[in-house]
Scaffold this motif. Structure first.
Motif, PDB file in Angstrom:
ATOM      1  N   ALA A  48      21.745  68.116  29.694  1.00 41.05           N
ATOM      2  CA  ALA A  48      22.927  67.663  30.421  1.00 41.05           C
ATOM      3  C   ALA A  48      22.561  67.151  31.813  1.00 41.05           C
ATOM      4  O   ALA A  48      23.110  66.146  32.283  1.00 41.05           O
ATOM      5  N   GLY A  49      21.600  67.852  32.464  1.00 40.62           N
ATOM      6  CA  GLY A  49      21.159  67.403  33.781  1.00 40.62           C
ATOM      7  C   GLY A  49      20.494  66.047  33.729  1.00 40.62           C
ATOM      8  O   GLY A  49      20.750  65.176  34.578  1.00 40.62           O
ATOM      9  N   TYR A  92      20.934  63.763  31.436  1.00 38.27           N
ATOM     10  CA  TYR A  92      21.955  62.765  31.104  1.00 38.27           C
ATOM     11  C   TYR A  92      22.769  62.391  32.342  1.00 38.27           C
ATOM     12  O   TYR A  92      23.024  61.203  32.599  1.00 38.27           O
ATOM     13  N   ALA A  93      23.158  63.422  33.144  1.00 35.82           N
ATOM     14  CA  ALA A  93      23.925  63.156  34.354  1.00 35.82           C
ATOM     15  C   ALA A  93      23.104  62.337  35.353  1.00 35.82           C
ATOM     16  O   ALA A  93      23.630  61.427  36.000  1.00 35.82           O
ATOM     17  N   HIS A  94      21.796  62.667  35.471  1.00 37.74           N
ATOM     18  CA  HIS A  94      20.927  61.927  36.384  1.00 37.74           C
ATOM     19  C   HIS A  94      20.806  60.471  35.940  1.00 37.74           C
ATOM     20  O   HIS A  94      20.862  59.548  36.773  1.00 37.74           O
ATOM     21  N   GLN A 113      22.984  58.781  34.128  1.00 39.22           N
ATOM     22  CA  GLN A 113      24.262  58.101  34.348  1.00 39.22           C
ATOM     23  C   GLN A 113      24.455  57.762  35.818  1.00 39.22           C
ATOM     24  O   GLN A 113      24.993  56.698  36.161  1.00 39.22           O
ATOM     25  N   LYS A 114      23.987  58.663  36.713  1.00 38.95           N
ATOM     26  CA  LYS A 114      24.090  58.390  38.150  1.00 38.95           C
ATOM     27  C   LYS A 114      23.250  57.182  38.529  1.00 38.95           C
ATOM     28  O   LYS A 114      23.683  56.324  39.310  1.00 38.95           O
TER      29      LYS A 114
END
Length: 284
Positions: free
Chosen positions: A110-111, A113-115, A117-118
């Motif tokens: 999840a981390g 993926y979030a990175h 996407q950012k």
């Protein structure tokens, strides 16, 4: 043993030990059963032996009368209790560790993926507004600051041109219309407002500004600023009065140029072109 053999149970030997009487004066014996050729019974063997004993398929001699089978926890040769609390705790620990690893992997995924996407969002923002990360210079009045070129907001230029009124429309070309504007300092500027069809991409517009901001020559009109706001692309130049060079040469402005002045105009234009081709960095 005969009974065990008759029912083909994997029993090698049995022992009877610790004879005693309970509170009801029943004779109590400990029966231990040992497997054939291994150190423990498998689950099927345990179930089969327990079934035979608890269902009284084993018939003792008549003098013993009826018997009751009470099963104790199963012990292997090492004295370990099968299904004991220790084994259960070990299973709980293993399960908890496995669950923790899975949770950690999920959080890590999840981390990442979030990175990702950012990063994609930042890249998209930079594509849409390539001036977002230029450093500000509040003393001069905004971002970015490139060789004297200043960033103007759309509201500022609309105010300076009286909402881009027709009175301030001083010309047009392939790029778009050109408007006269008055800065708060009283300085006149020429504002080239790009039409929808002539607009460049954000990065291309930024590159053009970077190049134009480096051009400084007395025979070349200087870029004073730009606007990249509300979907608009505008370039702000110093204002040159008396119309265009073509208007002056053709006499439309009412100014008559003799051959000496025309020669000076030609020399000035040549010097400007020479600067753009040879001295500007990078050359145009």
């Amino acid at each position: 043993m005969n009974s065990f053999m008759l029912h083909q149970l994997p029993v090698d030997s049995v022992t009877l030990s610790y004879p005693r009487k309970d509170s009801s004066h029943y004779l109590v014996l400990n029966l231990q059963v040992f497997p054939v050729g291994q150190d423990r019974f498998n689950r099927t063997g345990i179930s089969s032996i327990g079934f035979e004993l608890s269902n009284q398929t084993f018939k003792p001699p008549p003098q013993f009368g009826p018997f009751f089978f009470i099963g104790d926890p199963y012990l292997n040769f090492a004295g370990e209790v099968t299904g004991s609390k220790k084994s259960s705790n070990t299973g709980v620990i293993i399960g908890a560790a496995a669950g923790g690893c899975v949770l950690l992997l999920l959080l890590l995924g999840a981390g990442l993926y979030a990175h990702r996407q950012k990063k994609r969002a930042e890249k998209a923002t930079e594509q849409n507004n390539p001036f977002a990360h230029w450093e500000s210079n509040k003393s001069i009045g905004g971002i970015p600051q490139l060789k004297g070129a200043r960033n103007f907001s759309f509201e500022e230029l609309r105010k300076y041109t009286n909402n881009f009124s027709e009175i301030n429309d001083i010309g047009s070309g392939g790029y778009g219309n050109v408007y006269r504007g008055v800065l708060p300092t009283g300085e006149l500027v020429a504002i080239k407002r790009a039409q929808q069809g002539s607009m460049q991409g954000g990065l291309e517009f930024k590159t053009e500004i970077e190049l134009l901001s480096r051009v400084h020559h007395k025979n070349v009109v200087s870029l004073l600023g730009f606007c990249f706001d509300r979907g608009e692309q505008m370039l702000i130049y110093e204002f040159v009065p008396n119309g265009s060079l073509m208007d002056s040469l053709s006499g439309k402005t009412g100014i008559r140029l003799d051959w000496v002045r025309r020669l000076k105009v030609a020399l000035g234009a040549a010097r400007g072109l020479a600067y753009l081709h040879e001295l500007a960095n990078p050359p145009s």
